[in-house]
Design an enzyme around this catalytic site. Structure first.
Site, PDB file in Angstrom:
ATOM      1  N   SER A 270       0.837  -1.194   0.000  1.00  0.00           N
ATOM      2  CA  SER A 270       0.000   0.000   0.000  1.00  0.00           C
ATOM      3  C   SER A 270       0.874   1.248   0.000  1.00  0.00           C
ATOM      4  CB  SER A 270      -0.952  -0.024   1.206  1.00  0.00           C
ATOM      5  OG  SER A 270      -1.836   1.077   1.171  1.00  0.00           O
ATOM      6  N   THR A 271       0.813   2.068   1.044  1.00  0.00           N
ATOM      7  CA  THR A 271       1.561   3.325   1.084  1.00  0.00           C
ATOM      8  C   THR A 271       3.051   3.071   0.912  1.00  0.00           C
ATOM      9  OG1 THR A 271      -0.078   4.123   2.682  1.00  0.00           O
ATOM     10  CG2 THR A 271       1.902   5.448   2.395  1.00  0.00           C
TER      11      THR A 271
ATOM     12  N   HIS B  40      -2.780  -0.872  -3.229  1.00  0.00           N
ATOM     13  CA  HIS B  40      -3.893   0.048  -2.983  1.00  0.00           C
ATOM     14  C   HIS B  40      -3.700   1.295  -3.845  1.00  0.00           C
ATOM     15  CE1 HIS B  40      -4.363  -1.760   1.335  1.00  0.00           C
ATOM     16  NE2 HIS B  40      -4.883  -2.532   0.408  1.00  0.00           N
TER      17      HIS B  40
ATOM     18  N   MET C  97      -0.003   1.244   5.173  1.00  0.00           N
ATOM     19  CA  MET C  97      -0.749   1.647   6.356  1.00  0.00           C
ATOM     20  C   MET C  97      -1.766   0.570   6.720  1.00  0.00           C
ATOM     21  SD  MET C  97      -0.766   4.569   8.197  1.00  0.00           S
ATOM     22  CE  MET C  97      -0.271   5.797   6.989  1.00  0.00           C
TER      23      MET C  97
ATOM     24  N   ASP D 247      -4.121  -4.640   6.268  1.00  0.00           N
ATOM     25  CA  ASP D 247      -4.663  -5.440   5.172  1.00  0.00           C
ATOM     26  C   ASP D 247      -3.660  -6.527   4.784  1.00  0.00           C
ATOM     27  OD1 ASP D 247      -6.352  -6.304   3.146  1.00  0.00           O
ATOM     28  OD2 ASP D 247      -5.617  -4.828   1.696  1.00  0.00           O
TER      29      ASP D 247
END
Length: 394
Positions: free
Chosen positions: A214-215, A241, A334, A337
């Site tokens: 993600s991030t 993401h 972050m 998940d």
């Protein structure tokens, strides 16, 4: 207090963003910059906690400035630009250079802040917590790896096996010289030389690599995927993401700089060896078994899971049944998940690799997996590709 530097060539946007941040109890505007060169100088002088950066600026554009900043004085950066919606390539380039996230201006260069202010503040607060540093790689860490399968010695021909058995069981008798005292080397088969694995190799129907991030993910994926060998004997599925419209640009960019092939995943396509499939923004990605046992991509727009679509947990759930032939990877991001899905993967005998804390932009998703005791290996970003290749060989 989060000290933010605002870089934008529009005086209107500098004023609007300054008013927005100064109106929050946890932000303070450290200064403003009007072009890329000015931005670099202000970052070094003011040492802000966070930078909001436009792409299109005079003298030096935002991307050129970002590259210098991330190399010389890295800090969390949020791209705020009218280019990020129409010019997705510029956004992907910024993320690959190390920007933490992006927000699209509403209405072009002369923008209204209301439609994006909640998103901007949330992303800036998250970015301020990010661990951003220059990724230092050795020459060996930047070159694609090679995949050489393990070599097993070919069995001796029946005639040679028979002679060897006679020699071992008869031994040497005094006054008698055995006819054959050793295995003749001239007639044995030559050693098998390492040869590249073709995409039709049987491993392609067994092994699978699944990556969730993600991030900070676009930069992390660039580090990992560009090192994967083109002859990797299995497919790779990825959930990053990202909103709709950006994942194709991400896939195209990675494909252009990688030895392995990279594409945005399409519904119902067969997963092939030596191919990376990135889940499209706003679509869940599952791996399903098709006719003849081949693995295929299944995309859906079912409700978000944990506020994410695509969600790493959805993908991990779908591949958990592959068992010991699955190599799962969880990288910077972050939240948590992927952790629930990783529990199912481990319960079925799958192998897991987690990115270490030091190299993560945000140590959230990998931390959840590590803290739950689900990681077989914890690796820095520059060593994850190597770990994947070794795990595929097992």
């Amino acid at each position: 207090m989060i000290r933010v530097l605002i870089a934008d060539d529009s005086a209107f946007m500098r004023k609007v963003l300054s008013d927005l941040f100064n109106g929050q109890s946890d932000f303070q505007v450290a200064g403003t910059a009007v072009n890329g060169k000015d931005t670099i100088e202000k970052v070094k002088k003011l040492k802000p906690d966070l930078l909001t950066l436009d792409v299109q600026m005079p003298v030096m554009d935002g991307l050129e400035a970002l590259a210098i900043i991330m190399d010389e004085c890295p800090l969390p950066v949020i791209m705020v630009s009218s280019m990020t919606q129409a010019g997705t390539d510029a956004t992907i380039r910024a993320l690959s250079l190390g920007a933490v996230d992006f927000v699209s201006k509403a209405g072009g260069p002369i923008s209204k802040i209301e439609p994006i202010q909640a998103e901007l503040l949330e992303k800036c607060r998250d970015a301020a917590q990010a661990h951003v540093s220059k990724i230092r790689t050795s020459p060996a860490d930047s070159k694609p790896l090679t995949f050489t399968p393990k070599i097993e010695r070919e069995p001796d021909p029946p005639a040679i096996r028979k002679i060897e058995f006679k020699r071992r069981t008869t031994g040497f008798i005094p006054g008698h010289k055995p006819t054959i005292t050793k295995i003749p080397t001239a007639t044995t088969s030559p050693p098998i030389k390492p040869t590249p694995i073709s995409t039709s190799n049987s491993l392609s129907n067994k092994k699978l690599v699944a990556i969730g991030t993600s991030t900070g993910g676009p930069q992390a994926l660039q580090t990992v995927i560009t090192r994967l060998p083109g002859n990797l004997p299995c497919g790779v599925v990825v959930v990053q993401h990202m909103p709709a419209g950006f994942t194709k640009s991400l896939a195209d960019r990675l494909d252009s700089i990688s030895e392995i092939s990279v594409k945005e995943a399409e519904n119902d396509e067969i997963i092939k060896a030596g191919q990376v499939y990135i889940a499209p923004g706003n679509f869940h990605l599952r791996v399903v078994e098709g006719i003849g046992g081949v693995r295929k991509i299944a995309l859906s727009q079912e409700p978000p899971v944990g506020n994410h679509r695509p969600a790493v947990n959805v993908m991990f759930d779908s591949v958990a049944g592959i068992g010991k032939n699955l190599v799962s990877v969880i990288m910077t991001g972050m939240g948590c998940d992927g952790c629930e899905g990783m529990k199912k993967i481990k319960a079925n005998g799958g192998y897991s690799i987690a990115q270490d804390e030091t190299s993560c932009v945000v140590y959230g998703m990998p931390k959840a997996v590590v803290d739950a005791g689900l990681a077989d290996e914890i690796k820095p970003l520059t060593k994850i590709a190597e770990a994947i290749v070794e795990a595929v060989k097992r």
